[in-house]
Design an enzyme around this catalytic site. Structure first.
Site, PDB file in Angstrom:
ATOM      1  N   GLY A  80      -8.631  -2.182  -5.309  1.00 44.90           N
ATOM      2  CA  GLY A  80      -9.676  -1.560  -6.101  1.00 44.90           C
ATOM      3  C   GLY A  80      -9.113  -0.616  -7.131  1.00 44.90           C
ATOM      4  N   MET A  93      -8.595   3.527  -8.623  1.00 42.81           N
ATOM      5  CA  MET A  93      -8.227   4.845  -8.113  1.00 42.81           C
ATOM      6  C   MET A  93      -9.460   5.558  -7.562  1.00 42.81           C
ATOM      7  SD  MET A  93      -5.804   6.127 -11.232  1.00 42.81           S
ATOM      8  CE  MET A  93      -7.276   6.500 -12.118  1.00 42.81           C
ATOM      9  N   ASP A  94      -9.245   6.449  -6.644  1.00 42.51           N
ATOM     10  CA  ASP A  94     -10.295   7.297  -6.058  1.00 42.51           C
ATOM     11  C   ASP A  94     -11.306   6.544  -5.200  1.00 42.51           C
ATOM     12  OD1 ASP A  94      -9.200   9.579  -7.238  1.00 42.51           O
ATOM     13  OD2 ASP A  94     -10.418   9.357  -9.039  1.00 42.51           O
ATOM     14  N   GLY A 112     -10.738   5.491  -2.191  1.00 41.30           N
ATOM     15  CA  GLY A 112     -10.481   5.744  -0.780  1.00 41.30           C
ATOM     16  C   GLY A 112      -9.507   4.788  -0.108  1.00 41.30           C
ATOM     17  N   LYS A 113      -8.617   4.165  -0.878  1.00 36.67           N
ATOM     18  CA  LYS A 113      -7.688   3.183  -0.301  1.00 36.67           C
ATOM     19  C   LYS A 113      -6.790   3.791   0.759  1.00 36.67           C
ATOM     20  CE  LYS A 113      -6.216   2.301  -4.355  1.00 36.67           C
ATOM     21  NZ  LYS A 113      -7.164   3.259  -4.941  1.00 36.67           N
ATOM     22  N   SER A 114      -6.150   4.892   0.446  1.00 38.46           N
ATOM     23  CA  SER A 114      -5.222   5.505   1.403  1.00 38.46           C
ATOM     24  C   SER A 114      -5.962   6.078   2.603  1.00 38.46           C
ATOM     25  CB  SER A 114      -4.397   6.602   0.716  1.00 38.46           C
ATOM     26  OG  SER A 114      -3.619   6.032  -0.317  1.00 38.46           O
ATOM     27  N   ASP A 142       0.161   0.543   2.394  1.00 35.29           N
ATOM     28  CA  ASP A 142      -0.550   1.245   1.334  1.00 35.29           C
ATOM     29  C   ASP A 142       0.293   1.186   0.065  1.00 35.29           C
ATOM     30  OD1 ASP A 142      -2.715   2.695   0.308  1.00 35.29           O
ATOM     31  OD2 ASP A 142      -1.721   4.609   0.670  1.00 35.29           O
ATOM     32  N   GLU A 143      -0.346   1.320  -1.072  1.00 36.64           N
ATOM     33  CA  GLU A 143       0.303   1.215  -2.382  1.00 36.64           C
ATOM     34  C   GLU A 143       0.980  -0.146  -2.537  1.00 36.64           C
ATOM     35  OE1 GLU A 143      -0.550   3.369  -4.436  1.00 36.64           O
ATOM     36  OE2 GLU A 143      -0.911   5.206  -3.318  1.00 36.64           O
ATOM     37  N   GLN A 148       0.495  -2.482  -4.477  1.00 33.00           N
ATOM     38  CA  GLN A 148       0.719  -2.929  -5.854  1.00 33.00           C
ATOM     39  C   GLN A 148       2.152  -2.698  -6.311  1.00 33.00           C
ATOM     40  OE1 GLN A 148      -1.167  -0.240  -5.124  1.00 33.00           O
ATOM     41  NE2 GLN A 148      -0.521   1.459  -6.415  1.00 33.00           N
TER      42      GLN A 148
END
Length: 185
Positions: free
Chosen positions: A10, A12-13, A15-17, A79-80, A82
């Site tokens: 998605g 930024m912001d 809530g992925k992390s 996480d991260e 990408q």
């Protein structure tokens, strides 16, 4: 039992992390956490809400499949995603699902500030068993659903530069497609 590679991509912001850490907690906290270039520093998954957890830092030379074959975790959270080396390391994640019988949950940005798929995100979209929408909606300044990340310098959108600029002086915001394409941050 069927194992899956699940992508949560998605803006930024969104809530992925936070969601990555929540998955780890709700699955029992016994899996392996990976991250790559997290805002909180090397070897940590951190959320803007202040949550953080130690994680293994993925560097370009790591063979994720070999490491997971040795560690034999019950599941994997990345996480991260990408920033992984694509397609190699994303292929390793799919191979871990298929060859090692692991569930892999991958969280990251879909596109860069130019609106282009990150190579690792593209490969993840190609290989994922499921792609899930993140539950947190992020809006553009106009109120429409935010779909694109924008880099802003001195109040003006930036359309050049390295995709990853560590320590840059730019800020980032989320825009709808219309305002991203028009350059209206």
């Amino acid at each position: 039992m069927s194992y899956e590679l699940v992508a949560y991509l998605g803006v930024m912001d969104a809530g992925k992390s936070t969601l990555a850490l929540q998955f780890h907690h709700s699955l029992g906290g016994e899996g392996i956490l990976y991250t790559c270039m997290d805002r909180g520093g090397s070897g940590v998954i951190s959320s803007r809400l202040g949550l953080a957890h130690e994680a293994r830092e993925v560097t370009p030379d790591i063979d994720l499949y070999d490491e997971l074959a040795e560690l034999k975790p019950p599941y994997v959270v990345v996480d991260e995603v990408q920033f992984l080396t694509a397609p190699k390391q994303v292929n390793h994640l799919a191979d871990a699902v298929d060859g090692l019988g692991l569930d892999v949950y991958a969280f990251g940005l879909r596109t860069d500030f130019l609106g282009r798929l990150f190579p690792a995100s593209q490969r993840l979209l190609e290989l994922a068993d499921r792609v899930e929408e993140l539950p947190v909606r992020v809006n553009c300044w106009c109120g429409a659903r935010g779909t694109h990340n924008a880099r802003v310098r001195d109040g003006v959108m930036v359309f050049s530069g390295d995709v990853v600029e560590v320590g840059d002086m730019d800020t980032y915001t989320v825009l709808c497609r219309r305002h991203h394409r028009a350059g209206l941050a």
